[in-house]
Scaffold this motif. Sequence first.
Motif, PDB file in Angstrom:
ATOM      1  N   TYR A   1      77.349  35.815  16.034  1.00 24.20           N
ATOM      2  CA  TYR A   1      76.198  36.845  16.329  1.00 24.20           C
ATOM      3  C   TYR A   1      76.196  37.661  17.439  1.00 24.20           C
ATOM      4  CZ  TYR A   1      75.236  36.079  11.734  1.00 24.20           C
ATOM      5  OH  TYR A   1      75.205  35.416  10.143  1.00 24.20           O
ATOM      6  N   CYS A   2      75.708  38.368  17.715  1.00 20.44           N
ATOM      7  CA  CYS A   2      75.808  38.867  19.576  1.00 20.44           C
ATOM      8  C   CYS A   2      73.920  39.190  19.174  1.00 20.44           C
ATOM      9  CB  CYS A   2      75.900  40.445  18.681  1.00 20.44           C
ATOM     10  SG  CYS A   2      78.044  40.806  18.539  1.00 20.44           S
ATOM     11  N   HIS A   3      73.334  38.957  21.002  1.00 21.35           N
ATOM     12  CA  HIS A   3      72.416  38.239  20.832  1.00 21.35           C
ATOM     13  C   HIS A   3      71.561  39.996  20.435  1.00 21.35           C
ATOM     14  CE1 HIS A   3      72.210  35.166  23.727  1.00 21.35           C
ATOM     15  NE2 HIS A   3      73.296  34.835  23.474  1.00 21.35           N
ATOM     16  N   LYS A   4      71.866  41.416  20.932  1.00 21.49           N
ATOM     17  CA  LYS A   4      71.597  42.214  19.947  1.00 21.49           C
ATOM     18  C   LYS A   4      70.798  42.022  18.725  1.00 21.49           C
ATOM     19  CE  LYS A   4      75.078  45.350  19.640  1.00 21.49           C
ATOM     20  NZ  LYS A   4      75.344  46.019  18.119  1.00 21.49           N
ATOM     21  N   ASP A   5      72.082  41.182  17.636  1.00 20.58           N
ATOM     22  CA  ASP A   5      71.865  41.470  16.421  1.00 20.58           C
ATOM     23  C   ASP A   5      70.406  40.121  15.543  1.00 20.58           C
ATOM     24  OD1 ASP A   5      72.819  43.630  16.340  1.00 20.58           O
ATOM     25  OD2 ASP A   5      74.687  42.416  15.869  1.00 20.58           O
ATOM     26  N   ILE A   6      70.269  39.295  16.480  1.00 20.94           N
ATOM     27  CA  ILE A   6      69.400  38.021  16.252  1.00 20.94           C
ATOM     28  C   ILE A   6      68.311  38.498  16.368  1.00 20.94           C
ATOM     29  CG2 ILE A   6      69.139  35.528  17.283  1.00 20.94           C
ATOM     30  CD1 ILE A   6      71.982  35.217  17.400  1.00 20.94           C
ATOM     31  N   PHE A   7      66.784  38.046  15.702  1.00 20.30           N
ATOM     32  CA  PHE A   7      66.126  39.006  16.450  1.00 20.30           C
ATOM     33  C   PHE A   7      64.813  37.814  15.505  1.00 20.30           C
ATOM     34  CE2 PHE A   7      66.814  42.751  15.622  1.00 20.30           C
ATOM     35  CZ  PHE A   7      66.188  43.635  16.199  1.00 20.30           C
ATOM     36  N   ASN A   8      64.004  37.500  16.159  1.00 17.69           N
ATOM     37  CA  ASN A   8      62.810  36.892  16.052  1.00 17.69           C
ATOM     38  C   ASN A   8      61.513  37.476  15.605  1.00 17.69           C
ATOM     39  OD1 ASN A   8      60.623  34.619  15.282  1.00 17.69           O
ATOM     40  ND2 ASN A   8      60.357  34.254  17.429  1.00 17.69           N
ATOM     41  N   ALA A   9      60.550  37.375  13.858  1.00 19.84           N
ATOM     42  CA  ALA A   9      60.076  38.518  13.792  1.00 19.84           C
ATOM     43  C   ALA A   9      58.755  38.020  13.800  1.00 19.84           C
ATOM     44  CB  ALA A   9      60.311  39.407  13.275  1.00 19.84           C
ATOM     45  N   ASP A  10      57.383  37.846  13.334  1.00 16.86           N
ATOM     46  CA  ASP A  10      56.078  37.403  13.526  1.00 16.86           C
ATOM     47  C   ASP A  10      54.877  38.491  12.762  1.00 16.86           C
ATOM     48  OD1 ASP A  10      54.293  36.251  12.050  1.00 16.86           O
ATOM     49  OD2 ASP A  10      54.401  34.348  13.888  1.00 16.86           O
ATOM     50  N   GLU A  11      54.461  37.537  11.597  1.00 17.03           N
ATOM     51  CA  GLU A  11      53.297  39.185  11.564  1.00 17.03           C
ATOM     52  C   GLU A  11      52.248  38.978  12.319  1.00 17.03           C
ATOM     53  OE1 GLU A  11      52.552  36.137   8.668  1.00 17.03           O
ATOM     54  OE2 GLU A  11      54.690  36.857   8.957  1.00 17.03           O
ATOM     55  N   THR A  12      50.796  39.444  11.966  1.00 22.05           N
ATOM     56  CA  THR A  12      49.665  39.504  12.427  1.00 22.05           C
ATOM     57  C   THR A  12      48.774  39.804  12.303  1.00 22.05           C
ATOM     58  OG1 THR A  12      48.376  38.775  14.417  1.00 22.05           O
ATOM     59  CG2 THR A  12      49.725  40.443  14.814  1.00 22.05           C
ATOM     60  N   GLY A  13      47.504  40.088  12.409  1.00 19.82           N
ATOM     61  CA  GLY A  13      46.082  40.456  11.325  1.00 19.82           C
ATOM     62  C   GLY A  13      46.101  41.328  13.023  1.00 19.82           C
ATOM     63  N   LEU A  14      45.243  41.982  11.996  1.00 18.11           N
ATOM     64  CA  LEU A  14      45.150  43.685  13.445  1.00 18.11           C
ATOM     65  C   LEU A  14      43.071  44.408  12.988  1.00 18.11           C
ATOM     66  CD1 LEU A  14      44.894  44.836  16.482  1.00 18.11           C
ATOM     67  CD2 LEU A  14      46.308  47.018  15.475  1.00 18.11           C
ATOM     68  N   TYR A  15      42.398  43.344  13.564  1.00 14.30           N
ATOM     69  CA  TYR A  15      40.903  43.938  12.805  1.00 14.30           C
ATOM     70  C   TYR A  15      40.859  45.608  13.785  1.00 14.30           C
ATOM     71  CZ  TYR A  15      40.769  39.960   9.785  1.00 14.30           C
ATOM     72  OH  TYR A  15      41.162  38.863   9.703  1.00 14.30           O
ATOM     73  N   TYR A  16      41.237  46.686  13.443  1.00 17.50           N
ATOM     74  CA  TYR A  16      40.863  47.582  14.076  1.00 17.50           C
ATOM     75  C   TYR A  16      39.847  49.031  14.374  1.00 17.50           C
ATOM     76  CZ  TYR A  16      41.959  50.269   9.608  1.00 17.50           C
ATOM     77  OH  TYR A  16      41.640  50.448   8.423  1.00 17.50           O
ATOM     78  N   ARG A  17      38.747  48.274  13.680  1.00 18.62           N
ATOM     79  CA  ARG A  17      37.260  48.504  14.019  1.00 18.62           C
ATOM     80  C   ARG A  17      37.000  47.635  14.073  1.00 18.62           C
ATOM     81  NH1 ARG A  17      37.397  52.450   8.749  1.00 18.62           N
ATOM     82  NH2 ARG A  17      38.317  54.315   9.712  1.00 18.62           N
ATOM     83  N   ALA A  18      37.096  46.469  14.716  1.00 12.94           N
ATOM     84  CA  ALA A  18      36.023  45.546  15.057  1.00 12.94           C
ATOM     85  C   ALA A  18      35.618  45.793  16.062  1.00 12.94           C
ATOM     86  CB  ALA A  18      36.774  43.712  14.854  1.00 12.94           C
ATOM     87  N   LEU A  19      34.385  45.330  16.212  1.00 13.29           N
ATOM     88  CA  LEU A  19      33.553  45.167  17.903  1.00 13.29           C
ATOM     89  C   LEU A  19      34.092  44.118  18.728  1.00 13.29           C
ATOM     90  CD1 LEU A  19      31.073  48.101  17.736  1.00 13.29           C
ATOM     91  CD2 LEU A  19      33.229  48.432  17.887  1.00 13.29           C
ATOM     92  N   PRO A  20      33.608  43.612  19.933  1.00 10.35           N
ATOM     93  CA  PRO A  20      33.270  42.504  20.670  1.00 10.35           C
ATOM     94  C   PRO A  20      32.085  42.131  20.451  1.00 10.35           C
ATOM     95  CG  PRO A  20      33.812  44.788  22.385  1.00 10.35           C
ATOM     96  CD  PRO A  20      34.357  44.885  20.785  1.00 10.35           C
ATOM     97  N   ASN A  21      32.509  40.666  19.602  1.00  9.81           N
ATOM     98  CA  ASN A  21      30.993  39.912  19.607  1.00  9.81           C
ATOM     99  C   ASN A  21      30.250  39.084  20.268  1.00  9.81           C
ATOM    100  OD1 ASN A  21      32.792  37.717  20.156  1.00  9.81           O
ATOM    101  ND2 ASN A  21      32.994  37.001  18.126  1.00  9.81           N
TER     102      ASN A  21
END
Length: 132
Positions: free
Chosen positions: A58-78
């Motif tokens: 496989y070419c390096h451009k065809d090898i991917f690492n992926a992960d999901e994360t939660g984004l709390y887009y309306r949260a304010l600093p605590n």
Amino acid sequence: MLALEMEHDEFTRSNGWLSRWQIRYNVKLAVLCVEAAEVPQAAVDDWTKRLPALLDGYCHKDIFNADETGLYYRALPNRSLVIEGDPRKGIKTSKERMTVLLACSAAGEKPTPLGISKALNPRCFRGVDKGL
């Protein structure tokens, strides 16, 4: 400076005492990663040996690492810096979030993040007339 109610009357606290103690004994605030403890080291070693053979061809451009994360887009600093005596009222934290998928190829290519928000037709209401 005030003497603490301890067995040692000579102990006094001061601004910076705790931070100097932390530096002296190399104590740091850390987030503990639960997932790292769940993977046996033997499995990691096995994959480290097998992975190059799996990626061969496989070419390096065809090898991917992926992960999901939660984004709390309306949260304010605590946390905030405040002047002593000011009212310190907090607000209820928003729980609205979306899931974001981040990926990167072995060649360094970073595709646009993929966002997933609320389902228009949630699985739990499949087959239920919602009156839409």
